[in-house]
Design a protein around this motif. Structure first.
Motif, PDB file in Angstrom:
ATOM      1  N   PHE A 146     -26.540 -39.227  15.326  1.00 10.65           N
ATOM      2  CA  PHE A 146     -25.570 -38.622  16.252  1.00 10.65           C
ATOM      3  C   PHE A 146     -25.624 -39.241  17.640  1.00 10.65           C
ATOM      4  O   PHE A 146     -24.713 -39.076  18.437  1.00 10.65           O
ATOM      5  N   ALA A 147     -26.755 -39.878  17.931  1.00 10.91           N
ATOM      6  CA  ALA A 147     -26.948 -40.391  19.284  1.00 10.91           C
ATOM      7  C   ALA A 147     -26.380 -41.799  19.467  1.00 10.91           C
ATOM      8  O   ALA A 147     -26.575 -42.413  20.510  1.00 10.91           O
ATOM      9  N   PHE A 148     -25.676 -42.287  18.460  1.00 12.52           N
ATOM     10  CA  PHE A 148     -25.087 -43.627  18.573  1.00 12.52           C
ATOM     11  C   PHE A 148     -23.570 -43.523  18.648  1.00 12.52           C
ATOM     12  O   PHE A 148     -22.960 -42.743  17.905  1.00 12.52           O
ATOM     13  N   ALA A 149     -23.000 -44.329  19.525  1.00  7.25           N
ATOM     14  CA  ALA A 149     -21.537 -44.405  19.588  1.00  7.25           C
ATOM     15  C   ALA A 149     -21.026 -45.077  18.311  1.00  7.25           C
ATOM     16  O   ALA A 149     -21.770 -45.786  17.636  1.00  7.25           O
ATOM     17  N   ASP A 150     -19.750 -44.848  18.016  1.00  9.03           N
ATOM     18  CA  ASP A 150     -19.155 -45.477  16.820  1.00  9.03           C
ATOM     19  C   ASP A 150     -19.203 -46.998  16.915  1.00  9.03           C
ATOM     20  O   ASP A 150     -19.326 -47.688  15.918  1.00  9.03           O
ATOM     21  N   PHE A 197     -26.172 -37.204  22.731  1.00  8.66           N
ATOM     22  CA  PHE A 197     -25.034 -37.145  21.800  1.00  8.66           C
ATOM     23  C   PHE A 197     -23.920 -36.224  22.274  1.00  8.66           C
ATOM     24  O   PHE A 197     -22.748 -36.442  21.949  1.00  8.66           O
ATOM     25  N   VAL A 198     -24.244 -35.219  23.069  1.00  8.57           N
ATOM     26  CA  VAL A 198     -23.210 -34.293  23.539  1.00  8.57           C
ATOM     27  C   VAL A 198     -22.182 -35.024  24.419  1.00  8.57           C
ATOM     28  O   VAL A 198     -21.009 -34.674  24.444  1.00  8.57           O
ATOM     29  N   PHE A 199     -22.639 -36.057  25.131  1.00  8.32           N
ATOM     30  CA  PHE A 199     -21.731 -36.794  26.025  1.00  8.32           C
ATOM     31  C   PHE A 199     -20.599 -37.470  25.250  1.00  8.32           C
ATOM     32  O   PHE A 199     -19.495 -37.660  25.776  1.00  8.32           O
ATOM     33  N   LEU A 200     -20.877 -37.828  23.993  1.00  7.68           N
ATOM     34  CA  LEU A 200     -19.848 -38.545  23.224  1.00  7.68           C
ATOM     35  C   LEU A 200     -18.636 -37.654  22.957  1.00  7.68           C
ATOM     36  O   LEU A 200     -17.518 -38.138  22.803  1.00  7.68           O
ATOM     37  N   GLY A 201     -18.844 -36.326  22.936  1.00  7.81           N
ATOM     38  CA  GLY A 201     -17.749 -35.382  22.664  1.00  7.81           C
ATOM     39  C   GLY A 201     -16.618 -35.500  23.684  1.00  7.81           C
ATOM     40  O   GLY A 201     -15.466 -35.781  23.314  1.00  7.81           O
ATOM     41  N   ILE A 261     -11.105 -33.491  18.337  1.00 11.38           N
ATOM     42  CA  ILE A 261     -12.440 -32.897  18.408  1.00 11.38           C
ATOM     43  C   ILE A 261     -13.064 -32.808  17.023  1.00 11.38           C
ATOM     44  O   ILE A 261     -12.440 -32.317  16.088  1.00 11.38           O
ATOM     45  N   LYS A 262     -14.301 -33.313  16.929  1.00 11.33           N
ATOM     46  CA  LYS A 262     -15.020 -33.247  15.656  1.00 11.33           C
ATOM     47  C   LYS A 262     -15.899 -32.000  15.679  1.00 11.33           C
ATOM     48  O   LYS A 262     -16.326 -31.570  16.752  1.00 11.33           O
ATOM     49  N   PRO A 263     -16.222 -31.445  14.495  1.00  9.56           N
ATOM     50  CA  PRO A 263     -17.111 -30.280  14.491  1.00  9.56           C
ATOM     51  C   PRO A 263     -18.443 -30.649  15.142  1.00  9.56           C
ATOM     52  O   PRO A 263     -18.969 -31.730  14.892  1.00  9.56           O
ATOM     53  N   ALA A 264     -18.956 -29.782  15.993  1.00  7.42           N
ATOM     54  CA  ALA A 264     -20.185 -30.116  16.725  1.00  7.42           C
ATOM     55  C   ALA A 264     -21.382 -30.055  15.777  1.00  7.42           C
ATOM     56  O   ALA A 264     -21.626 -29.034  15.128  1.00  7.42           O
ATOM     57  N   SER A 265     -22.132 -31.168  15.722  1.00  2.35           N
ATOM     58  CA  SER A 265     -23.286 -31.229  14.829  1.00  2.35           C
ATOM     59  C   SER A 265     -24.321 -30.186  15.224  1.00  2.35           C
ATOM     60  O   SER A 265     -25.057 -29.654  14.400  1.00  2.35           O
ATOM     61  N   ILE A 266     -24.335 -29.874  16.519  1.00  2.00           N
ATOM     62  CA  ILE A 266     -25.329 -28.919  17.020  1.00  2.00           C
ATOM     63  C   ILE A 266     -25.139 -27.546  16.374  1.00  2.00           C
ATOM     64  O   ILE A 266     -26.098 -26.833  16.103  1.00  2.00           O
ATOM     65  N   SER A 267     -23.869 -27.167  16.054  1.00  5.18           N
ATOM     66  CA  SER A 267     -23.623 -25.849  15.455  1.00  5.18           C
ATOM     67  C   SER A 267     -24.314 -25.771  14.095  1.00  5.18           C
ATOM     68  O   SER A 267     -24.869 -24.743  13.721  1.00  5.18           O
ATOM     69  N   ARG A 268     -24.289 -26.886  13.365  1.00  2.00           N
ATOM     70  CA  ARG A 268     -24.920 -26.881  12.045  1.00  2.00           C
ATOM     71  C   ARG A 268     -26.435 -26.693  12.173  1.00  2.00           C
ATOM     72  O   ARG A 268     -27.048 -25.938  11.418  1.00  2.00           O
ATOM     73  N   LEU A 269     -27.017 -27.358  13.162  1.00  2.00           N
ATOM     74  CA  LEU A 269     -28.461 -27.211  13.369  1.00  2.00           C
ATOM     75  C   LEU A 269     -28.813 -25.771  13.736  1.00  2.00           C
ATOM     76  O   LEU A 269     -29.797 -25.216  13.270  1.00  2.00           O
TER      77      LEU A 269
END
Ligand SMILES: Cc1ncc(COP(=O)(O)O)c(C=O)c1O
Length: 470
Positions: free
Chosen positions: A425-429, A179-183, A56-64
């Motif tokens: 964030f909205a792009f897959a790796d 982007f949340v779906f990628l989690g 699990i990567k830190p959620a970018s949304i938390s930073r926003l």
């Protein structure tokens, strides 16, 4: 206290010092506050996290969210919240009063329900879907039988990933995607591969090319799912064209060789169209009900605070997903289901959604004309989508401009008092690299004056990041 009990008490507090692990027991006779007899640890034993938790990567949304909290005057064109003033407080209040005043349904609403969801409510949902755009073969009864109520559609999506994805499996996503779906995909150890979108949504020729490449590489057998947001997508605001929907279904069928390639149709924004009727859902065209998972939510069209979603699943997935849901919470709040059931039954829901369409249309118009005024003149290469519904605008900057968290634009925007979701964030790796010159903007939450002010501040911030127009 017996010595066994004493041992059990200290097991969680074993300390390690620099020489080696040493269990330090509190002095049984100390009678003092306990803490005084403990040596402070220099190093605590590590918690061995599961492989999934490690992924699990830190959620970018938390930073926003933190930035928004730290800068109270900031205009958030980032938060995927709904319009605050339109939240139907009185309507929900009426339904709650009626429900609790009902001698049968009142106590029933406060009791546990079933894991899959209230039977009457699931039928009501199938009725609603039939009225909104049709059902596949078998109609209401068959659809209700394979509908599962979830705690937001986020839970349905998560459970689906748990049910079908193993490490190394592949999910094809729109590029850009929600982007949340990628989690959940990444936490399962699965791979998300992006497929370009164009004005008509997912580009199906590109999808076939990607499938062809995977087949040639011997990886077609790992493809489990195609994820699409066909209406007013988060993040682009674009729709999957009506004529592409049956073809998408046909592609999934045709490329399914050893295992089914399922389609996850995330219809979170269905109903919020500013123009005509949205094209029929993909799921309504899946007559056997074998290929499409249709995910819905009341978060955008009613209230995210109720956090109620549902999914219509192929039959074989109903039991595994209900089983996994039982592990999570053994059922979504019965109370919320019965409140929404009343709101649907009374016709209040349809009236409310009709009202939302005109509210969001007005906000979109105001926001787009502010972008025309404050951003348009800055550089002819800056483009943005014109959504025909939903809450999002996708902005593309000239290729060299870095709109990422670490890039110059984001910092300038925070200084000016406006934030957005960096499009990266909205792009897959894969296939990579993630482009950094996009912004996801929303007119959902800010009031109309703030939308204009947000566009002005964004223009101001962009001024310092663009090459001067020749
Ligand atoms: C495309 C999409 N799908 C699913 C969700 C999840 O919504 P919820 O879990 O609130 O139902 C969201 C929320 O923003 C979304 O944008």
């Amino acid at each position: 206290m017996t010595s066994w009990a004493c041992f059990r008490f200290v097991v969680g507090a074993i300390e390690i010092d620099s020489v080696g692990p040493t269990a330090r027991l509190p002095r049984a006779s100390s009678g003092s506050s306990g803490g005084s007899s403990w040596r402070h640890s220099k190093m605590t034993l590590p918690i061995v996290k599961s492989e999934m938790a490690q992924r699990i990567k830190p959620a970018s949304i938390s930073r926003l969210m933190r930035i928004a909290l730290e800068h109270p005057g900031v205009v958030s064109l980032a938060a995927g919240f709904v319009d605050q003033a339109s939240l139907p407080v009185a309507m929900v209040g009426r339904a709650v009063d009626e429900l609790l005043g009902d001698p049968l349904d009142g106590p029933r609403a406060l009791q546990y329900g079933t894991t899959i969801g209230d039977a009457g409510f699931r039928e009501r949902l199938a009725d609603q879907m039939e009225r909104e755009g049709g059902l596949p073969g078998g109609g209401v009864a068959r659809t209700a039988g394979r509908t599962i109520v979830t705690t937001g559609s986020a839970q349905l999506i998560y459970l689906l990933c748990e049910a079908i994805l193993d490490p190394g499996d592949i999910v094809l996503v729109e590029s850009p995607t929600y982007f949340v779906f990628l989690g959940p995909v990444e936490s399962r150890g699965a791979r998300a591969i992006g497929v370009p979108v164009d004005e008509g949504g997912l580009n199906l020729d590109a999808l076939e090319e990607t499938l062809g490449t995977l087949e040639r590489g011997g990886e077609l057998g790992r493809v489990k799912l195609i994820y699409t947001i066909p209406e007013h997508s988060n993040p682009t605001g674009l729709c999957l064209a009506g004529e592409r929907r049956p073809r998408l279904l046909e592609i999934a069928r045709r490329w399914s060789r050893r295992q089914r390639i399922l389609i996850l149709e995330d219809a979170a924004y269905r109903g919020l169209s500013f123009g005509g009727q949205e094209p029929p859902t993909i799921f309504s065209q899946d007559d056997e009900g074998d290929w499409v998972i249709h995910a819905r939510t009341f978060s955008k069209t009613l209230a995210p605070g109720i956090k109620l979603g549902y999914g219509v699943l192929p039959h074989e997935l109903v039991e595994p997903i209900a089983g996994l849901k039982a592990n999570h919470d053994f059922g979504t709040a019965n109370f919320n289901q019965l409140v929404v059931d009343r709101i649907l039954a009374s016709g209040d829901y349809d009236r409310h959604v009709a009202g939302l369409r005109s509210i969001y249309k007005r906000k979109r118009d105001r926001f787009l004309s502010a972008l025309d005024e404050f951003v348009g003149p800055l550089d002819p290469e800056i483009r943005w989508t014109i959504p025909e519904g939903g809450l999002f605008v996708w902005m593309t900057l000239p290729p060299g401009v870095d709109a990422g968290f670490e890039g110059p634009l984001f910092g300038r925007c925070v200084q000016e008092g406006v934030i957005y979701v960096p499009g990266e964030f909205a792009f897959a790796d894969e296939p990579g690299p993630r482009p950094r010159n996009h912004l996801r903007l929303t007119y959902g939450l800010p009031g109309e004056n703030n939308l204009v002010e947000g566009a002005r501040r964004l223009g101001q911030a962009l001024c310092g990041c663009l090459d001067p127009v020749a």
